[in-house]
Scaffold this motif. Structure first.
Motif, PDB file in Angstrom:
ATOM      1  N   THR A   1      36.617   1.149 -95.745  1.00  0.00           N
ATOM      2  CA  THR A   1      35.647   0.806 -96.784  1.00  0.00           C
ATOM      3  C   THR A   1      36.108  -0.481 -97.457  1.00  0.00           C
ATOM      4  O   THR A   1      37.294  -0.623 -97.744  1.00  0.00           O
ATOM      5  CB  THR A   1      35.588   1.910 -97.851  1.00  0.00           C
ATOM      6  N   PRO A   2      35.203  -1.411 -97.715  1.00  0.00           N
ATOM      7  CA  PRO A   2      35.629  -2.640 -98.396  1.00  0.00           C
ATOM      8  C   PRO A   2      36.184  -2.343 -99.785  1.00  0.00           C
ATOM      9  O   PRO A   2      35.722  -1.411-100.457  1.00  0.00           O
ATOM     10  CB  PRO A   2      34.340  -3.462 -98.500  1.00  0.00           C
ATOM     11  N   ILE A   3      37.168  -3.129-100.204  1.00  0.00           N
ATOM     12  CA  ILE A   3      37.800  -2.861-101.491  1.00  0.00           C
ATOM     13  C   ILE A   3      36.916  -3.269-102.654  1.00  0.00           C
ATOM     14  O   ILE A   3      37.201  -2.948-103.789  1.00  0.00           O
ATOM     15  CB  ILE A   3      39.161  -3.561-101.614  1.00  0.00           C
ATOM     16  N   SER A   4      35.819  -3.974-102.363  1.00  0.00           N
ATOM     17  CA  SER A   4      34.918  -4.347-103.456  1.00  0.00           C
ATOM     18  C   SER A   4      34.233  -3.109-104.021  1.00  0.00           C
ATOM     19  O   SER A   4      33.651  -3.151-105.093  1.00  0.00           O
ATOM     20  CB  SER A   4      33.879  -5.340-102.961  1.00  0.00           C
ATOM     21  N   GLU A   5      34.324  -1.989-103.275  1.00  0.00           N
ATOM     22  CA  GLU A   5      33.688  -0.766-103.777  1.00  0.00           C
ATOM     23  C   GLU A   5      34.672   0.152-104.484  1.00  0.00           C
ATOM     24  O   GLU A   5      34.353   1.294-104.792  1.00  0.00           O
ATOM     25  CB  GLU A   5      33.022  -0.030-102.611  1.00  0.00           C
ATOM     26  N   ASP A   6      35.868  -0.331-104.724  1.00  0.00           N
ATOM     27  CA  ASP A   6      36.858   0.480-105.429  1.00  0.00           C
ATOM     28  C   ASP A   6      36.387   0.781-106.845  1.00  0.00           C
ATOM     29  O   ASP A   6      35.697  -0.027-107.456  1.00  0.00           O
ATOM     30  CB  ASP A   6      38.200  -0.255-105.514  1.00  0.00           C
ATOM     31  N   ALA A   7      36.790   1.931-107.324  1.00  0.00           N
ATOM     32  CA  ALA A   7      36.401   2.321-108.677  1.00  0.00           C
ATOM     33  C   ALA A   7      37.046   1.383-109.694  1.00  0.00           C
ATOM     34  O   ALA A   7      38.199   1.001-109.547  1.00  0.00           O
ATOM     35  CB  ALA A   7      36.840   3.755-108.934  1.00  0.00           C
ATOM     36  N   VAL A   8      36.278   0.996-110.687  1.00  0.00           N
ATOM     37  CA  VAL A   8      36.810   0.122-111.732  1.00  0.00           C
ATOM     38  C   VAL A   8      37.109   0.974-112.957  1.00  0.00           C
ATOM     39  O   VAL A   8      36.244   1.642-113.484  1.00  0.00           O
ATOM     40  CB  VAL A   8      35.785  -0.969-112.098  1.00  0.00           C
ATOM     41  N   ALA A   9      38.361   0.982-113.366  1.00  0.00           N
ATOM     42  CA  ALA A   9      38.738   1.752-114.556  1.00  0.00           C
ATOM     43  C   ALA A   9      39.511   0.831-115.492  1.00  0.00           C
ATOM     44  O   ALA A   9      40.693   0.618-115.322  1.00  0.00           O
ATOM     45  CB  ALA A   9      39.588   2.950-114.160  1.00  0.00           C
ATOM     46  N   GLY A  10      38.823   0.281-116.445  1.00  0.00           N
ATOM     47  CA  GLY A  10      39.518  -0.546-117.431  1.00  0.00           C
ATOM     48  C   GLY A  10      39.629  -1.998-117.024  1.00  0.00           C
ATOM     49  O   GLY A  10      39.176  -2.880-117.713  1.00  0.00           O
ATOM     50  N   CYS A  11      40.239  -2.242-115.877  1.00  0.00           N
ATOM     51  CA  CYS A  11      40.385  -3.628-115.449  1.00  0.00           C
ATOM     52  C   CYS A  11      40.049  -3.725-113.968  1.00  0.00           C
ATOM     53  O   CYS A  11      40.139  -2.739-113.247  1.00  0.00           O
ATOM     54  CB  CYS A  11      41.802  -4.121-115.714  1.00  0.00           C
ATOM     55  N   PRO A  12      39.630  -4.897-113.523  1.00  0.00           N
ATOM     56  CA  PRO A  12      39.310  -5.040-112.099  1.00  0.00           C
ATOM     57  C   PRO A  12      40.529  -4.703-111.242  1.00  0.00           C
ATOM     58  O   PRO A  12      41.636  -5.133-111.556  1.00  0.00           O
ATOM     59  CB  PRO A  12      38.917  -6.505-111.961  1.00  0.00           C
ATOM     60  N   PRO A  13      40.354  -3.900-110.183  1.00  0.00           N
ATOM     61  CA  PRO A  13      41.516  -3.409-109.457  1.00  0.00           C
ATOM     62  C   PRO A  13      42.236  -4.467-108.617  1.00  0.00           C
ATOM     63  O   PRO A  13      43.384  -4.264-108.256  1.00  0.00           O
ATOM     64  CB  PRO A  13      40.942  -2.298-108.582  1.00  0.00           C
ATOM     65  N   TRP A  14      41.584  -5.555-108.299  1.00  0.00           N
ATOM     66  CA  TRP A  14      42.246  -6.530-107.424  1.00  0.00           C
ATOM     67  C   TRP A  14      42.124  -7.941-107.986  1.00  0.00           C
ATOM     68  O   TRP A  14      41.155  -8.277-108.646  1.00  0.00           O
ATOM     69  CB  TRP A  14      41.625  -6.520-106.022  1.00  0.00           C
ATOM     70  N   THR A  15      43.136  -8.755-107.698  1.00  0.00           N
ATOM     71  CA  THR A  15      43.090 -10.166-108.018  1.00  0.00           C
ATOM     72  C   THR A  15      43.404 -10.924-106.738  1.00  0.00           C
ATOM     73  O   THR A  15      44.417 -10.648-106.092  1.00  0.00           O
ATOM     74  CB  THR A  15      44.145 -10.514-109.075  1.00  0.00           C
ATOM     75  N   SER A  16      42.552 -11.835-106.387  1.00  0.00           N
ATOM     76  CA  SER A  16      42.822 -12.589-105.159  1.00  0.00           C
ATOM     77  C   SER A  16      43.011 -14.058-105.503  1.00  0.00           C
ATOM     78  O   SER A  16      42.434 -14.563-106.466  1.00  0.00           O
ATOM     79  CB  SER A  16      41.671 -12.434-104.180  1.00  0.00           C
ATOM     80  N   LYS A  17      43.848 -14.718-104.749  1.00  0.00           N
ATOM     81  CA  LYS A  17      44.031 -16.148-104.970  1.00  0.00           C
ATOM     82  C   LYS A  17      44.549 -16.799-103.708  1.00  0.00           C
ATOM     83  O   LYS A  17      44.941 -16.121-102.755  1.00  0.00           O
ATOM     84  CB  LYS A  17      44.992 -16.398-106.136  1.00  0.00           C
ATOM     85  N   MET A  18      44.546 -18.108-103.733  1.00  0.00           N
ATOM     86  CA  MET A  18      45.048 -18.862-102.608  1.00  0.00           C
ATOM     87  C   MET A  18      46.486 -19.233-102.911  1.00  0.00           C
ATOM     88  O   MET A  18      46.843 -19.496-104.052  1.00  0.00           O
ATOM     89  CB  MET A  18      44.183 -20.107-102.455  1.00  0.00           C
ATOM     90  N   SER A  19      47.333 -19.263-101.878  1.00  0.00           N
ATOM     91  CA  SER A  19      48.749 -19.501-102.151  1.00  0.00           C
ATOM     92  C   SER A  19      48.991 -20.909-102.646  1.00  0.00           C
ATOM     93  O   SER A  19      49.930 -21.164-103.376  1.00  0.00           O
ATOM     94  CB  SER A  19      49.569 -19.218-100.905  1.00  0.00           C
ATOM     95  N   SER A  20      48.165 -21.861-102.245  1.00  0.00           N
ATOM     96  CA  SER A  20      48.380 -23.232-102.678  1.00  0.00           C
ATOM     97  C   SER A  20      47.054 -23.845-103.083  1.00  0.00           C
ATOM     98  O   SER A  20      46.065 -23.727-102.367  1.00  0.00           O
ATOM     99  CB  SER A  20      49.003 -24.039-101.547  1.00  0.00           C
ATOM    100  N   THR A  21      47.047 -24.476-104.242  1.00  0.00           N
ATOM    101  CA  THR A  21      45.815 -25.143-104.653  1.00  0.00           C
ATOM    102  C   THR A  21      45.836 -26.603-104.229  1.00  0.00           C
ATOM    103  O   THR A  21      44.798 -27.242-104.127  1.00  0.00           O
ATOM    104  CB  THR A  21      45.669 -25.083-106.182  1.00  0.00           C
ATOM    105  N   LEU A  22      47.044 -27.137-104.006  1.00  0.00           N
ATOM    106  CA  LEU A  22      47.161 -28.555-103.680  1.00  0.00           C
ATOM    107  C   LEU A  22      46.861 -28.808-102.211  1.00  0.00           C
ATOM    108  O   LEU A  22      46.252 -29.803-101.851  1.00  0.00           O
ATOM    109  CB  LEU A  22      48.574 -29.052-104.015  1.00  0.00           C
ATOM    110  N   ILE A  23      47.319 -27.900-101.355  1.00  0.00           N
ATOM    111  CA  ILE A  23      47.080 -28.066 -99.916  1.00  0.00           C
ATOM    112  C   ILE A  23      46.348 -26.819 -99.424  1.00  0.00           C
ATOM    113  O   ILE A  23      46.963 -25.918 -98.856  1.00  0.00           O
ATOM    114  CB  ILE A  23      48.403 -28.241 -99.149  1.00  0.00           C
TER     115      ILE A  23
END
Lengths: 521, 277
Positions: free
Chosen positions: A398-420
């Motif tokens: 199941t995609p993690i976008s369907e995870d239950a939200v309790a208080g705060c968003p369950p996931w944070t995603s980011k890119m390892s480098s913003t410069l490259i």
């Protein structure tokens, strides 16, 4: 003039002599005197000629003193050693020894369950996570040691759990089937032995004259354990405290342990045999608690890019009531662009089964299993237990976008480098389980957990309140102590009683009249 | 930890999982040097990072002559541009503790609101309307950094000396604790204004050296066991983790003057500590 001068010099000389004598006095503590010390210090200054001598003269003085003392000390005792560090170094040396130096190494290289921890370390470092490079190499060697010593078909470095006195390195493994069963049977036999003696004790201690009150507490039905290779016991976990120390296999998990682990918050100590002091009581010691937390973390945070795994095609036709369990790697998976993986959480899916409220991955109907018990108790319990609603968790992948939200968003995603951003990797951080990370780039992905093994409590943690103890005797008017009546109350009662008596007499009189009348008829 | 030895020290505290990526380390090396020149700091400390839901804050601190004087804290979102944090005064601390809760968001202008309604019983007494306390995340960050420094910053005993004038400076002749001493919590001190030092008995006070023992030792903390002291890296580095502020790590290499602390976590105090021991 010359006379007075001589007297004066005599005087100064005298005082100088006195002062020198004073300075030459040896200290009672360490038998050195100030004169010699200053002499040595100034010689040192003349020899070394450091800059800004006046600022560091105290330090130099201390140094001179210490040099003097060290000579003597070395005669008395040996230089202090660090046995703990040396012992560990000796243990870890084994890791660095090469084994099997003959040609049969090639065979092993072809098909080995050994994970590439170096690659993991490389990617994690970009994500800002990791144990440090040297430590990772040691972990790698330790995992290799585990793979060499156990018949495994799959092995993965799961992560690290911190404790107050020591830490655990955790490896996730899958046994070859036959070997597993042997070990399992042995264990089951042991457990059986342990269970027996408890029953004998309960028979004793009954006193015929003054029987102890019987507990009317009936424990809820025990949820059966999931067998190995299924559900929460799909993998076997090994832990070790430091690379080089022996790996210890964690026991398999019972649903009760999961349900209790959900209700308590405890730090790990770093000793597997440490008891867990908690309410509700945890069935087992720290090894079981560790296993329960590992299962919970795995179920919540093990994710993979969408499409990396697919369900087995043959299984598709089977009834889906229990949810499909088996999936395989998708050979045609091409990889999802990193920017897309960062932007949308729906490109990540869970690949470990959700654990139900019951503490199992696959729901089991307790009412069916315990029919015998229920019949015995039928007279006590009048109403039939209703057929419980089967629990259903989200299906696998199941995609993690369907995870239950309790208080705060369950996931944070980011890119390892913003410069490259061209060569960056997508990094996913779990907010519910601080310390759980996942990364993905093209066809590669991995999950790791490094943390305290505790879930983030959004609303603050409130421990369970112990349930009310059973009453020793049924509470009734003959047991409860009444208040002594006051004088007014007593008088009022007396008055009321008198009135009642008078009324009673009247009615009795009437009653006799009635009787007479009836008789007359 | 000192920005000059960041490379080396960061590796020693990475045992709890969080480090900086190479890109961030490289950026810090350049930007902290410029920061030191611009703000005329004696030395610059890299304080740590606070994880937010959308972004992370990196915190640096500048030290002037007196090490004990309140330090200036700066934050950055990308390790390059640094912004000064507002001072954390008493009133700010109170406001933040009331209004701000939950995780950091990662946006300095994010506003936390808290409305306080007058209680039912006092309705006739207080005619005032609802009181709303507003705190933005920058202020909250300042307060959090200040509180962490106050409560759990650690130095080994003897690393700093207090001169007769009250000036606190690094002890040049500090040679590190011995292995035996490094295993004991009482050899590590809170690097903040002492709270209960004066309450000790005279017998205990007699043994203290006023130029070194002007701080509270960790061993006196309540509850007992709010620190986890371990030896890592093959038992050669003493690592202390605070269980009150999960994410604060202190390291000290015994027999060398190297020590430092860093905070890497979500910036929330572990209020459940008494239940968890």
């Amino acid at each position: 003039m010359s006379e007075s001068e001589r007297v004066l010099t005599n005087q100064t000389e005298q005082s100088a002599m006195c002062f020198k004598a004073f300075m030459l006095k040896n200290s009672t503590k360490n038998n050195i005197n100030l004169y010699d010390h200053l002499h040595r210090l100034l010689t040192k200054v003349l020899d070394e000629r450091p800059d800004n001598v006046v600022d560091i003269i105290e330090d130099m003085s201390r140094e001179v003193k210490r040099e003097f003392l060290q000579d003597k000390q070395s005669m008395l005792r040996e230089t202090p050693l660090t046995p703990a560090a040396q012992l560990l170094a000796k243990e870890q040396r084994v890791l660095f020894l090469r084994r099997g130096e003959d040609g049969d190494q090639d065979e092993e290289l072809v098909d080995t369950p050994l994970p590439n921890v170096n690659e993991l370390s490389f990617f994690l470092e970009q994500a800002g996570v990791g144990l440090g490079r040297e430590e990772m190499v040691k972990v790698f060697l330790a995992v290799k040691q585990l793979v060499d010593s156990q018949p495994l078909i799959r092995c993965r470095f799961w992560g690290k759990i911190l404790g107050t006195e020591g830490n655990y390195l955790v490896a996730e493994c899958e046994y070859k089937e036959t070997e597993e069963e042997e070990v399992h049977e042995e264990r089951a036999a042991e457990e059986g032995k342990e269970a027996e003696p408890q029953e004998d004790e309960s028979a004793k201690g009954l006193d015929a004259i003054d029987p102890l009150p019987q507990s009317n507490y009936r424990p809820p039905p025990v949820v059966p354990k999931e067998e190995n290779h299924r559900g929460v016991n799909k993998f076997t976990y090994f832990v070790c405290r430091e690379p080089g120390l022996p790996w210890v296999r964690l026991p398999s998990l019972t649903p009760a342990q999961i349900t209790v682990a959900r209700q308590i918050r405890k730090f790990f100590t770093g000793r597997l045999d440490a008891p867990i002091v908690s309410y509700p009581p945890f069935p087992g010691n720290e090894a079981n608690y560790l296993r329960a937390q590992i299962a919970r973390i795995s179920a919540a945070t093990q994710v993979s890019p969408l499409g990396f795994y697919q369900f087995h095609e043959e299984e598709d036709e089977e009834a889906e009531e229990g949810g499909r369990e088996i999936f395989e790697e998708n050979v045609d998976f091409e990889g999802i662009p990193v920017s897309e993986m960062v932007d949308s959480l729906s490109s990540w899916v869970h690949h470990v089964q959700h654990i139900l409220q019951q503490g199992r991955c696959v729901w089991v109907n307790l009412a069916e299993n315990h029919e015998d018990d229920l019949e015995e108790e039928a007279d006590e319990e009048e109403e039939d237990p209703e057929e419980p609603e089967p629990e259903m968790g989200p299906p696998l992948l199941t995609p993690i976008s369907e995870d239950a939200v309790a208080g705060c968003p369950p996931w944070t995603s980011k890119m390892s480098s913003t410069l490259i951003p061209h060569y960056a990797i997508a990094v996913l951080r779990s907010n519910l389980w601080p310390g759980a990370y996942a990364y993905a780039r093209e066809k590669k992905f991995e999950n790791i957990y490094i943390g305290w093994g505790l879930k983030f409590a959004s609303g603050g943690y409130t421990p369970n309140i112990p349930s009310v103890p059973q009453l020793e005797y049924p509470s009734g008017p003959e047991i409860t102590e009444a208040m002594d009546p006051s004088l007014e109350e007593e008088q009022a009662l007396q008055l009321a009683m008198e009135e009642e008596r008078a009324a009673h007499e009247e009615t009795e009189g009437l009653g006799t009249d009635d009787d007479n009348e009836e008789d007359d008829d | 930890m000192d920005s000059n030895t960041l490379y080396y020290s960061l590796d020693l505290v990475s045992g709890s999982g969080l480090t900086l990526s190479n890109e961030q380390k490289a950026a810090l090396q350049t930007s902290l040097l410029i920061l030191r020149k611009n703000y005329k700091f004696n030395r610059v400390l890299f304080w740590g990072k606070i994880l937010g839901i959308k972004g992370d804050y990196f915190i640096a601190q500048g030290v002037s002559d007196d090490e004990m004087r309140p330090k200036k804290s700066l934050y950055s979102l990308n390790c390059v541009d640094w912004h000064l944090l507002p001072p954390a005064t008493e009133s700010v601390l109170v406001d933040v503790s009331v209004a701000a809760n939950g995780r950091f968001v990662g946006d300095p202008s994010h506003e936390y609101k808290h409305t306080e309604r007058p209680r039912q019983g006092e309705r006739d007494a207080a005619v005032e309307e609802e009181v709303t306390i507003k705190v933005n995340e920058e202020t909250r960050l300042a307060a959090t950094v200040h509180t962490i420094d106050e409560e759990v910053s650690v130095v080994p005993r003897g690393a700093f000396i207090k001169s007769p004038h009250g000036l606190v400076q690094t002890n040049r002749s500090f040679e590190g604790l011995s292995f035996l001493e490094a295993g004991k919590l009482r050899c590590f001190l809170h690097f903040a204004k002492p709270q209960n030092l004066k309450k000790n008995s005279i017998l205990e006070m007699a043994e203290l050296d006023p130029s070194i023992d002007f701080l509270d030792p960790l061993s006196e903390d309540i509850p007992k066991g709010s620190w986890s002291l371990q030896f890592e890296r093959g038992n050669t580095v003493c690592v202390i983790r605070s269980l009150l502020w999960l994410g604060l790590i202190f390291f000290h290499v015994p027999m060398t003057p190297q020590h430092g602390y860093i905070y890497m976590g979500d910036g929330l105090k572990n209020l459940e500590l008494p239940f968890m021991l």
